[in-house]
Design an enzyme around this catalytic site. Structure first.
Site, PDB file in Angstrom:
ATOM      1  N   TYR B 118       0.857  -1.190   0.000  1.00 14.89           N
ATOM      2  CA  TYR B 118       0.000   0.000   0.000  1.00 14.89           C
ATOM      3  C   TYR B 118       0.893   1.240   0.000  1.00 14.89           C
ATOM      4  O   TYR B 118       1.922   1.265   0.695  1.00 14.89           O
ATOM      5  CB  TYR B 118      -0.887   0.021   1.249  1.00 14.89           C
ATOM      6  CG  TYR B 118      -1.624   1.336   1.434  1.00 14.89           C
ATOM      7  CD1 TYR B 118      -2.893   1.507   0.892  1.00 14.89           C
ATOM      8  CD2 TYR B 118      -1.037   2.413   2.115  1.00 14.89           C
ATOM      9  CE1 TYR B 118      -3.569   2.708   1.033  1.00 14.89           C
ATOM     10  CE2 TYR B 118      -1.708   3.619   2.253  1.00 14.89           C
ATOM     11  CZ  TYR B 118      -2.966   3.761   1.714  1.00 14.89           C
ATOM     12  OH  TYR B 118      -3.627   4.952   1.839  1.00 14.89           O
ATOM     13  N   GLU B 206      -3.357   7.846  -3.910  1.00  9.86           N
ATOM     14  CA  GLU B 206      -3.346   6.568  -3.197  1.00  9.86           C
ATOM     15  C   GLU B 206      -3.248   5.413  -4.197  1.00  9.86           C
ATOM     16  O   GLU B 206      -4.051   5.322  -5.121  1.00  9.86           O
ATOM     17  CB  GLU B 206      -4.621   6.419  -2.358  1.00  9.86           C
ATOM     18  CG  GLU B 206      -4.653   5.148  -1.521  1.00  9.86           C
ATOM     19  CD  GLU B 206      -5.954   5.007  -0.719  1.00  9.86           C
ATOM     20  OE1 GLU B 206      -7.038   5.096  -1.329  1.00  9.86           O
ATOM     21  OE2 GLU B 206      -5.869   4.821   0.505  1.00  9.86           O
TER      22      GLU B 206
END
Lengths: 293, 397
Positions: B118, B206
């Site tokens: 991530y 993101e």
């Protein structure tokens, strides 16, 4: 005394000859603010509103001994205007401009860090010390002189608070509109500290809103420093939905800690008198001052 | 401004970030062409069909499907294109899918050769610095990781004096447990991702997941990008990237009049000058026993035209049972706003719900007089507490 601005402040207007600059400079002069001139690059040497126009802030500092600046230049050039003022030795920089890109402000804030100046804003109504100096866009007549300091992220809500304070038989020492952007020059905590240390301020109204952690930081500072003066707090946005930007670029709930409810809880725990309704600010402060006397 | 995944990936690619290749389409024919074209350019033999809406959790709602053959592709495309996708972030009404991304399959090789991470970049408001947030736990929602394994989320702050430093990119790659080619590629990936964040004026970027492929490439498989609205002016390509279909139609209408409007689901509409006072007014409505139907900041230029536009937008919502106008006149003169209310009222014709007008500040008394003399069914107030009482009385009746 009072904080940030007073009758001795020598104020210049950056973006002096533009529509906004002209309108508000006129209002400030009428209020009695000591406006010593303005800056519009390329128009140096002329006069505007019977005051000298300078090409650079450095010129205004050198020739008119300016120590305070109010910025009305458009968003694309405002961060540069802040840096120019800081570099020229201006002590108090008030940036009214709304809509400055965030990355520009991150850079400008870093740039002025070691320059021995205080930046208020951007995206703010400015600072007023009633009866002495108005360095902002607020309606001056609402603010009557007194001993209550006001700190707020929002313009009209500042006027609302001042109006209630005055109608409750009190008055305002200095009102500081710190601005509603995510990156601003002076935080709630820093503004609280100024007013806590001001002998002409007896109590403080602290108005915050959803987003960020500045109000909580300020409240913890107040508690850690012994709750020296009564503080009435209000947080706008109890009914705001998460994830939406509510007008101000900084007013967005991103997590559990920046909701109005979370902030109100922290404020109350730190000894701040929290009001649920914005209509209760004046009455609550009046009651607090009676108790304090 | 929010971007779609395919738009976000264009920004990444422009900055040298390796991304999962894909083609955005809105018809079945184009989807087939895109699939063939991807097969030729990347050698992929299966495809991922991804709904392009501005909400997360698309996979959970059935908006992301893998197709292992051309027949399956047709089937998945037909399923997703035009569907109303409901995810935890869309609300119960869901979002209609009008664009899909046909993407290459990047999950080749053995599962143990691959790894998902991530990574996101955003502004840390407390520190006033950009921060890279990263984790070895990719592919699942970061909120879930934060909840269960907070120790697995790491942060790297960027000094505003400069860009991301090489040693910081190396630190991130080491902390993600990489070595060899994968390490080198991750260092490059992080550097380019930060460059993409800064040059695009993003407020959030993101990537979940960031994939280490079986052959040690580092690839952005998804992209969620938010752009700073204040910076749109310096990117000529952004205005046409705005997808109005993703926004509330009344909010789009309001923006034409420079009104800052957000639709809520209450029963008392409000029109206010200033964002802070607008939020405070909403809170007051709630405390008075009502529920705010909207956020509406008319800004510093409240006049007859903007007041009328505001009225029409609020009145278009049938659940609105009353409207509260709360103006604190500074630069805005209350008598002008009052005149605007009277004019708007007459222009719109029959307004069958009670209107409360609270005017305070510059020329407030004049404004109140105008309203009181107009003969309209408008309740006027000067103090905020009076307005609150009126709201309470009307909501309860």
């Amino acid at each position: 005394m009072s904080v940030l601005v007073n009758k001795n402040s020598k104020v210049i207007v950056q973006g002096f000859t533009g529509t906004e600059g002209t309108f508000h400079a006129t209002q400030m002069i009428e209020y009695g603010t000591n406006v010593v001139g303005g800056v519009t690059p390329g128009k140096g040497g002329t006069t505007h509103l019977d005051k000298p126009v300078f090409n650079t802030v450095a010129d205004a500092v050198k020739k008119a001994s300016a120590d305070t600046s109010i910025i009305f230049v458009p968003p694309a050039f405002a961060a540069d205007a802040i840096k120019e003022a800081a570099e020229a030795g201006i002590k108090v920089i008030v940036c009214i401009t709304e809509g400055i890109p965030i990355q520009d402000m991150v850079e400008a804030k870093e740039y002025i860090k070691d320059k021995n100046c205080t930046l208020i804003g951007p995206n703010c109504p400015g600072v007023i010390t009633p009866g002495e100096a108005k360095v902002g866009i607020m309606p001056g007549f609402v603010f009557k002189k007194g001993r209550v300091g006001i700190i707020s992220k929002s313009g009209t809500l500042t006027y609302e608070a001042a109006d209630q304070i005055v109608k409750a038989g009190l008055g305002v020492s200095t009102a500081i509109g710190i601005g509603g952007d995510p990156v601003i020059g002076t935080s709630t905590r820093q503004a609280v500290e100024l007013l806590m240390n001001d002998p002409e301020t007896d109590s403080i109204v602290m108005i915050g809103e959803i987003g960020g952690g500045m109000e909580a930081e300020a409240a913890r500072w107040i508690k850690a420093n012994g709750n020296k003066k009564p503080v009435v707090g209000f947080i706008a946005g109890q009914t705001a939905p998460a994830g939406r930007r509510m007008g101000h670029a900084g007013a967005i709930v991103g997590g559990n800690d920046d909701t109005a409810a979370a902030k109100m809880k922290i404020l109350a725990e730190c000894g701040v008198m929290v009001v649920e309704s914005p209509a209760q600010i004046g009455a609550t402060m009046a009651k607090a001052m009676l108790v304090a006397v | 401004m929010n971007l779609h995944e395919y738009q976000g990936k264009e920004i990444l690619k422009k900055n040298g970030v390796l991304t999962q290749e894909g083609i955005a389409v809105s018809t079945l024919d184009d989807a087939i062409k895109a699939a063939i074209s991807l097969q030729q350019s990347t050698g992929t033999t299966c495809w991922v069909v991804k709904a392009q809406i501005h909400a997360g959790g698309r996979g959970k709602g059935g908006g992301v499907k893998v197709a292992t053959s051309m027949d399956k592709l047709k089937e998945k495309v037909t399923d997703i294109l035009g569907m109303t996708l409901i995810t935890p972030q869309t609300g119960p009404a869901g979002k209609k899918v009008s664009t899909i991304l046909i993407a290459q399959d990047v999950y080749g090789g053995e599962a143990e050769q691959r790894k998902e991470f991530y990574m996101s970049i955003l502004l840390d408001r407390e520190k006033k610095q950009n921060v890279i947030i990263y984790s070895t736990e990719g592919g699942m929602e970061i909120e879930e990781v934060a909840d269960k394994h907070p120790e697995k989320i790491q942060k790297e702050w960027i000094d505003p004096k400069g860009m991301l430093q090489a040693f910081q990119a190396r630190k991130i790659a080491f902390n993600l447990g990489l070595s060899g080619d994968a390490f080198k590629n991750m260092v490059k990936f992080v550097g380019n991702l930060y460059k993409a964040y800064v040059t695009s004026d993003a407020t959030m970027l993101e990537i979940n997941p960031v994939l280490k492929t079986h052959d040690n490439r580092i690839i952005a498989v998804d992209a969620k990008v938010n752009i700073d609205d204040n910076a749109i002016y310096r990117h000529t390509e952004y205005p046409e990237m705005r997808d109005i279909a993703e926004e509330d139609p009344t909010e789009v209408e309001a923006s034409k009049y420079n009104l800052n409007f957000i639709k809520l689901d209450g029963n008392v509409g409000c029109m206010v000058n200033g964002a802070g006072l607008a939020m405070a007014t909403m809170d007051m409505i709630k405390l008075a026993g009502g529920s705010p139907a909207n956020f509406l900041d008319v800004g510093g230029s409240a006049n007859a035209q903007t007041v009328e536009a505001g009225f029409r937008i609020i009145l278009s919502d049938p659940s609105v049972k009353a409207i509260l106008i709360n103006i604190f006149g500074g630069i805005v003169r209350c008598d002008r706003v009052a005149q605007g209310v009277v004019d708007a009222y007459k222009n719109i014709g029959e307004i069958n719900i009670p209107i409360i007008v609270r005017l305070q500040g510059t020329n407030a008394e004049l404004g109140k007089e105008l309203i009181d003399k107009s003969g309209l069914k408008v309740f006027s107030a000067i103090l905020l507490s009076e307005a609150a009482e009126l709201v309470s009385k009307i909501v309860k009746s």
